[in-house]
Design a protein around this motif. Sequence first.
Motif, PDB file in Angstrom:
ATOM      1  N   MET A  77       0.418  -1.510   0.364  1.00 35.09           N
ATOM      2  CA  MET A  77      -0.100   0.427   0.004  1.00 35.09           C
ATOM      3  C   MET A  77       0.606   1.008   0.215  1.00 35.09           C
ATOM      4  SD  MET A  77      -2.990  -1.358  -0.242  1.00 35.09           S
ATOM      5  CE  MET A  77      -3.617   0.444  -0.165  1.00 35.09           C
ATOM      6  N   ARG A  78       1.448   1.263   0.847  1.00 32.78           N
ATOM      7  CA  ARG A  78       2.719   2.710   0.502  1.00 32.78           C
ATOM      8  C   ARG A  78       3.424   2.718  -0.607  1.00 32.78           C
ATOM      9  NH1 ARG A  78       8.685   2.515   3.887  1.00 32.78           N
ATOM     10  NH2 ARG A  78       9.245   4.551   3.424  1.00 32.78           N
ATOM     11  N   ALA A  79       4.046   1.762  -0.979  1.00 35.21           N
ATOM     12  CA  ALA A  79       4.700   1.563  -2.397  1.00 35.21           C
ATOM     13  C   ALA A  79       3.436   2.372  -3.823  1.00 35.21           C
ATOM     14  CB  ALA A  79       5.107  -0.093  -3.584  1.00 35.21           C
ATOM     15  N   LEU A  80       2.041   1.782  -2.853  1.00 35.60           N
ATOM     16  CA  LEU A  80       0.592   2.798  -4.558  1.00 35.60           C
ATOM     17  C   LEU A  80       0.869   3.922  -4.060  1.00 35.60           C
ATOM     18  CD1 LEU A  80      -1.056   2.140  -6.726  1.00 35.60           C
ATOM     19  CD2 LEU A  80      -2.417   0.993  -4.522  1.00 35.60           C
ATOM     20  N   ALA A  81       0.534   4.340  -2.597  1.00 38.14           N
ATOM     21  CA  ALA A  81       0.295   5.377  -2.239  1.00 38.14           C
ATOM     22  C   ALA A  81       1.940   6.533  -2.722  1.00 38.14           C
ATOM     23  CB  ALA A  81      -0.217   5.701  -0.758  1.00 38.14           C
ATOM     24  N   GLU A  82       2.925   6.019  -2.393  1.00 36.39           N
ATOM     25  CA  GLU A  82       4.297   6.718  -2.490  1.00 36.39           C
ATOM     26  C   GLU A  82       4.488   6.876  -4.366  1.00 36.39           C
ATOM     27  OE1 GLU A  82       6.579   5.719  -0.466  1.00 36.39           O
ATOM     28  OE2 GLU A  82       5.859   6.953   1.743  1.00 36.39           O
ATOM     29  N   ASN A  83       3.395   5.866  -4.967  1.00 37.08           N
ATOM     30  CA  ASN A  83       4.180   5.712  -6.557  1.00 37.08           C
ATOM     31  C   ASN A  83       5.327   5.298  -6.996  1.00 37.08           C
ATOM     32  OD1 ASN A  83       3.544   5.328  -9.065  1.00 37.08           O
ATOM     33  ND2 ASN A  83       4.313   7.275  -9.729  1.00 37.08           N
ATOM     34  N   SER A  84       5.761   4.173  -5.455  1.00 37.85           N
ATOM     35  CA  SER A  84       7.715   4.329  -4.996  1.00 37.85           C
ATOM     36  C   SER A  84       8.208   2.687  -5.145  1.00 37.85           C
ATOM     37  CB  SER A  84       8.137   4.469  -4.106  1.00 37.85           C
ATOM     38  OG  SER A  84       6.984   4.040  -3.178  1.00 37.85           O
ATOM     39  N   VAL A  85       9.238   2.499  -5.539  1.00 34.40           N
ATOM     40  CA  VAL A  85       9.399   1.556  -6.081  1.00 34.40           C
ATOM     41  C   VAL A  85      10.617   1.114  -4.403  1.00 34.40           C
ATOM     42  CG1 VAL A  85      11.604   0.100  -6.742  1.00 34.40           C
ATOM     43  CG2 VAL A  85      10.071   1.399  -7.999  1.00 34.40           C
ATOM     44  N   ILE A  86       9.787   0.132  -3.582  1.00 33.41           N
ATOM     45  CA  ILE A  86      11.135   0.029  -2.115  1.00 33.41           C
ATOM     46  C   ILE A  86      11.203  -1.815  -2.419  1.00 33.41           C
ATOM     47  CG2 ILE A  86       9.986  -0.258   0.279  1.00 33.41           C
ATOM     48  CD1 ILE A  86       7.361   0.752  -0.064  1.00 33.41           C
ATOM     49  N   VAL A  87      12.761  -1.002  -1.661  1.00 30.59           N
ATOM     50  CA  VAL A  87      12.929  -2.548  -1.397  1.00 30.59           C
ATOM     51  C   VAL A  87      13.461  -2.948  -0.221  1.00 30.59           C
ATOM     52  CG1 VAL A  87      16.026  -3.772  -1.467  1.00 30.59           C
ATOM     53  CG2 VAL A  87      15.132  -1.931  -2.913  1.00 30.59           C
ATOM     54  N   ALA A  88      13.067  -3.648   0.231  1.00 28.80           N
ATOM     55  CA  ALA A  88      12.197  -4.383   1.698  1.00 28.80           C
ATOM     56  C   ALA A  88      13.638  -5.567   2.278  1.00 28.80           C
ATOM     57  CB  ALA A  88      10.966  -4.841   1.260  1.00 28.80           C
ATOM     58  N   GLU A  89      13.947  -6.530   1.265  1.00 28.28           N
ATOM     59  CA  GLU A  89      15.126  -7.274   1.132  1.00 28.28           C
ATOM     60  C   GLU A  89      15.472  -7.933   0.218  1.00 28.28           C
ATOM     61  OE1 GLU A  89      14.710 -11.592   2.843  1.00 28.28           O
ATOM     62  OE2 GLU A  89      13.240 -10.431   3.208  1.00 28.28           O
ATOM     63  N   MET A  90      17.005  -7.549   1.587  1.00 28.37           N
ATOM     64  CA  MET A  90      17.923  -7.512   0.628  1.00 28.37           C
ATOM     65  C   MET A  90      19.360  -9.231   0.694  1.00 28.37           C
ATOM     66  SD  MET A  90      21.702  -5.220  -1.357  1.00 28.37           S
ATOM     67  CE  MET A  90      20.846  -4.271  -2.685  1.00 28.37           C
ATOM     68  N   THR A  91      19.117 -10.198  -0.094  1.00 26.76           N
ATOM     69  CA  THR A  91      19.970 -11.142   0.342  1.00 26.76           C
ATOM     70  C   THR A  91      20.611 -11.256  -0.136  1.00 26.76           C
ATOM     71  OG1 THR A  91      17.766 -11.727   1.426  1.00 26.76           O
ATOM     72  CG2 THR A  91      19.658 -13.652   0.863  1.00 26.76           C
ATOM     73  N   PRO A  92      22.631 -11.435  -0.245  1.00 27.45           N
ATOM     74  CA  PRO A  92      23.400 -11.572  -0.818  1.00 27.45           C
ATOM     75  C   PRO A  92      23.902 -12.489  -0.660  1.00 27.45           C
ATOM     76  CG  PRO A  92      23.675  -9.748   1.046  1.00 27.45           C
ATOM     77  CD  PRO A  92      22.772 -10.469   1.712  1.00 27.45           C
ATOM     78  N   PHE A  93      23.713 -13.005  -2.431  1.00 24.76           N
ATOM     79  CA  PHE A  93      24.272 -14.120  -3.061  1.00 24.76           C
ATOM     80  C   PHE A  93      25.594 -15.022  -2.895  1.00 24.76           C
ATOM     81  CE2 PHE A  93      20.545 -14.738  -5.740  1.00 24.76           C
ATOM     82  CZ  PHE A  93      19.833 -15.006  -4.580  1.00 24.76           C
ATOM     83  N   PHE A  94      26.958 -16.205  -1.744  1.00 23.21           N
ATOM     84  CA  PHE A  94      27.820 -16.516  -1.730  1.00 23.21           C
ATOM     85  C   PHE A  94      27.882 -18.208  -2.512  1.00 23.21           C
ATOM     86  CE2 PHE A  94      27.139 -13.799   1.681  1.00 23.21           C
ATOM     87  CZ  PHE A  94      28.117 -12.570   1.409  1.00 23.21           C
ATOM     88  N   ASP A  95      29.619 -18.585  -3.059  1.00 27.81           N
ATOM     89  CA  ASP A  95      29.002 -19.530  -3.976  1.00 27.81           C
ATOM     90  C   ASP A  95      29.448 -20.141  -3.066  1.00 27.81           C
ATOM     91  OD1 ASP A  95      28.474 -18.871  -6.301  1.00 27.81           O
ATOM     92  OD2 ASP A  95      30.472 -18.708  -7.172  1.00 27.81           O
TER      93      ASP A  95
END
Length: 95
Positions: A77-95
């Motif tokens: 709802m926040r992304a819609l109301a703000e017309n935005s892109v929200i990165v909620a989670e970032m998980t790095p990948f490792f080999d």
Amino acid sequence: MVVEVGRKAGDGLPEKATGAGLVVYASGVDEAEAVRETVAILKEADLAPLEVTGHGTLEDRLKAGDEIDPDEQALMMRALAENSVIVAEMTPFFD
């Protein structure tokens, strides 16, 4: 949506990471526009988007019977109301 990113100079990922997975909430007239806007914002942030998987609008997901917790609904709802892109989670990948 879920976005997989690769490595790019200045991306801010940990040194030994091979990429990352992101959980992103974005608004748009349709899913294609939301994907385009998300990719553009991520590129502007020096990330290298490789694959984007959309999971539909809040309404679509509820109609499909998905259980969506209140925190996730609030981000949608926040992304819609703000017309935005929200990165909620970032998980790095490792080999």
